[in-house]
Design an enzyme around this catalytic site. Structure first.
Site, PDB file in Angstrom:
ATOM      1  N   ASP A  62       4.296 -14.306   5.899  1.00 55.92           N
ATOM      2  CA  ASP A  62       4.401 -15.634   5.278  1.00 55.92           C
ATOM      3  C   ASP A  62       5.621 -16.495   5.671  1.00 55.92           C
ATOM      4  O   ASP A  62       6.739 -15.976   5.771  1.00 55.92           O
ATOM      5  CB  ASP A  62       4.545 -15.497   3.756  1.00 55.92           C
ATOM      6  N   GLU A 244      -1.478 -15.455  -4.890  1.00 56.99           N
ATOM      7  CA  GLU A 244      -0.196 -15.330  -4.185  1.00 56.99           C
ATOM      8  C   GLU A 244       0.304 -16.731  -3.778  1.00 56.99           C
ATOM      9  O   GLU A 244      -0.464 -17.688  -3.728  1.00 56.99           O
ATOM     10  CB  GLU A 244      -0.356 -14.458  -2.930  1.00 56.99           C
TER      11      GLU A 244
HETATM   12  C1  FRU Z   1       1.329 -12.836   0.993  1.00 62.42           C
HETATM   13  C2  FRU Z   1       2.190 -11.707   0.453  1.00 62.42           C
HETATM   14  C3  FRU Z   1       3.055 -12.203  -0.689  1.00 62.42           C
HETATM   15  C4  FRU Z   1       4.221 -11.256  -0.654  1.00 62.42           C
HETATM   16  C5  FRU Z   1       4.397 -11.015   0.827  1.00 62.42           C
HETATM   17  C6  FRU Z   1       4.879  -9.653   1.180  1.00 62.42           C
HETATM   18  O1  FRU Z   1       0.919 -12.638   2.292  1.00 62.42           O
HETATM   19  O2  FRU Z   1       1.401 -10.629   0.056  1.00 62.42           O
HETATM   20  O3  FRU Z   1       2.392 -12.252  -1.931  1.00 62.42           O
HETATM   21  O4  FRU Z   1       5.364 -11.786  -1.240  1.00 62.42           O
HETATM   22  O5  FRU Z   1       3.126 -11.246   1.422  1.00 62.42           O
HETATM   23  O6  FRU Z   1       5.211  -9.550   2.520  1.00 62.42           O
END
Ligand code: FRU
Length: 527
Positions: A62, A244
């Site tokens: 992300d 998320e």
């Molecule tokens: C989204 C996610 C978020 C988390 C991160 C972990 O892709 O699952 O919710 O903070 O990636 O790397």
């Protein structure tokens, strides 16, 4: 005499042809040369994006902490520096003056005793509400989720908490707040991804947090002490997976002064075409609570590779600029690149458009991309008669911007190459659907979840008048934008060779007119 003249004319024509073939050949050689120069050395591995952000090496997911300050756009990102698969998360860091050309910075945040550093956001604390800086040198504050792996392994539910860190040198070095975590956990299993912004109405900081199947909104005066003020979404939107990476911001409806609030929520799994996807809600925010009358589920991008996208805080002119992670948890760990894994989408400007009374969130490449677009190869207006096709040779694929206008949004097209790969896109304005099939687009067998049939994008409000088509190809991705970002599909592709032709097939029953077809080369950003 007439014969002599004709003979001369023939000679002249022949000469013209030779000259133009030679000219063309020289032009092609020149372009090939440029391609060669640009494909030697740094950032030249197979499938390496040339004008999209990707880390120098290892795993990325992300985008995090998107914030503008002092002429710099910061891009932090989920990063694992020891492997090309996901692991203990850090925040990688890069900066850009124009959001296209990036400069890599040292890793910003490392895991600590509270856990891995998961996704989050960053704000400029200009009024020094936190006391971390001074009014003359205010702090850049990062707000993130701590993920306590040990707690998770032990089967606890309270292993995600929220922490903060600050930087007094524009993101170059960071200090974690000694009072971390600033928000604890009373037993919510998926409790993460804080997005913080300055709430003008309340004159407070607002934090969005996702808690499994819903959004929570928290407020604070100083970024350290937080109070929950509302919840949204248990009974709204798609719930095929965990919620998320939330985001919430106001936007004006195009061509009017009316403002609405947009809420972004990524979910995994549960996207319409499988795996990860980002839904949006258009509604109102009174400073405390978000409400919407939207009943249909809406998605910012119906391709398979645009996830966890969020927008910049603090941009000049309040522009809403979005960046997504160009992958999907269904196969993110398996994609066929060796040195690094995955890239970000091209930064996109968000707008709300009213079409037939429906409000649509549009996303379209930011203008500064045009500064990198060179050497257009325009074609004259093309008419394709029914049941015929036109093969357009491609010169800069797979590093290009291709654009054209269709008189009728009904067209089948496919990219192809000498290795026999094809990438098919069918815009069917009559059935009001776009179908994209990457099942033969190149390497696909690294994961059975990569192709899983034809991807479908409903286009209920695409106008029947001329439609603008824009495609960005960058070695291992294609981003398709219809009607200036009204409908968008982003996908990774791994062709065995460069696509060398785009074939356009006309089955409309009428003459299909393609206007202003241009294939541009997009310059490489890495030097
Ligand atoms: C989204 C996610 C978020 C988390 C991160 C972990 O892709 O699952 O919710 O903070 O990636 O790397």
């Amino acid at each position: 005499m007439v014969k002599v003249l004709q003979k001369d004319k023939c000679k002249f024509l022949l000469l013209c042809i030779i000259v133009s073939i030679y000219g063309c050949k020289q032009e092609v050689e020149k372009i090939e040369d440029q391609m060669k120069i640009e494909t030697s050395g740094y950032y030249t591995e197979p499938y390496r994006p040339q004008f999209h952000f990707s880390p120098q090496e290892k795993w990325m997911n992300d985008p995090n902490g998107l914030v503008y300050n002092n002429g710099n756009y910061h891009l932090f990102y989920q990063y694992y520096p020891d492997s090309t698969v996901w692991g203990p998360m850090h925040w990688g860091h890069a900066v850009s003056k124009d959001l296209i050309k990036w400069e890599h910075k040292p890793i910003a945040l490392f895991p600590d005793k509270h856990g891995y550093i998961f996704s989050g956001s960053a704000v400029m604390d200009t009024a020094n509400t936190s006391g971390f800086g001074t009014e003359d040198n205010p702090a850049l504050v990062a707000i993130f989720t701590y993920h306590d792996r040990e707690g998770e392994k032990a089967g606890r539910k309270d292993f995600q908490t929220q922490g903060i860190a600050y930087s007094l040198d524009d993101g170059n070095s960071w200090t974690k707040y000694e009072g971390n975590p600033v928000i604890g956990n009373d037993g919510v299993k998926d409790f993460r991804d804080p997005k913080v912004f300055w709430n003008e109405k309340e004159q407070k900081w607002t934090m969005l947090l996702v808690a499994g199947d819903h959004l929570q909104i928290w407020n604070s005066n100083n970024l350290k002490e937080w109070k929950k003020v509302s919840e949204f979404g248990k009974d709204k939107g798609a719930h095929g997976g965990v919620w998320e990476c939330p985001d919430l911001f106001p936007l004006k409806i195009e061509g009017s002064n009316e403002e609405k609030w947009v809420l972004l929520i990524s979910i995994n799994p549960g996207a319409p075409n499988g795996g990860s996807g980002t839904q949006y809600f258009i509604g109102d925010f009174d400073g405390t609570t978000f409400t919407t009358e939207q009943t249909k589920n809406k998605w910012i991008d119906l391709g398979r590779d645009n996830y966890a996208g969020v927008t910049y805080n603090n941009t000049p002119n309040n522009e809403r600029i979005f960046i997504g992670w160009m992958s999907n948890w269904d196969y993110a760990r398996d994609t066929p690149t060796k040195k690094w894994r995955s890239a970000m989408t091209v930064p996109r400007k968000l707008t709300i458009r009213k079409v037939d009374d429906a409000l649509t969130l549009c996303n379209y490449p930011i203008k500064s991309l045009n500064e990198y677009v060179t050497m257009a190869m325009p074609e004259a207006e093309m008419e394709i008669h029914n049941e015929l096709k036109k093969i357009i040779p491609l010169k800069y694929s797979n590093q290009s911007k291709i654009e054209f206008t269709l008189n009728d949004p009904n067209v089948q097209m496919y990219f192809s190459n000498e290795a026999g790969d094809t990438l098919a896109i069918d815009i069917n304005g009559k059935k009001k659907i776009v179908e994209l099939n990457r099942g033969k687009s190149g390497l696909i067998d690294f994961s059975d979840k990569f192709t899983s049939g034809t991807q479908q994008m409903p286009i209920p409000n695409l106008p029947e008048t001329p439609v603008e088509v824009l495609m960005l190809l960058d070695h291992s991705s294609i981003e398709l934008f219809l009607n200036k970002g009204q409908y968008v599909m982003t996908n990774q592709i791994f062709p065995n060779d460069y696509y060398t032709a785009l074939t356009i097939v006309n089955n409309t029953g009428e003459v299909l007119v393609i206007k202003d077809f241009k294939e541009h080369k997009v310059a490489r950003i890495w030097d």
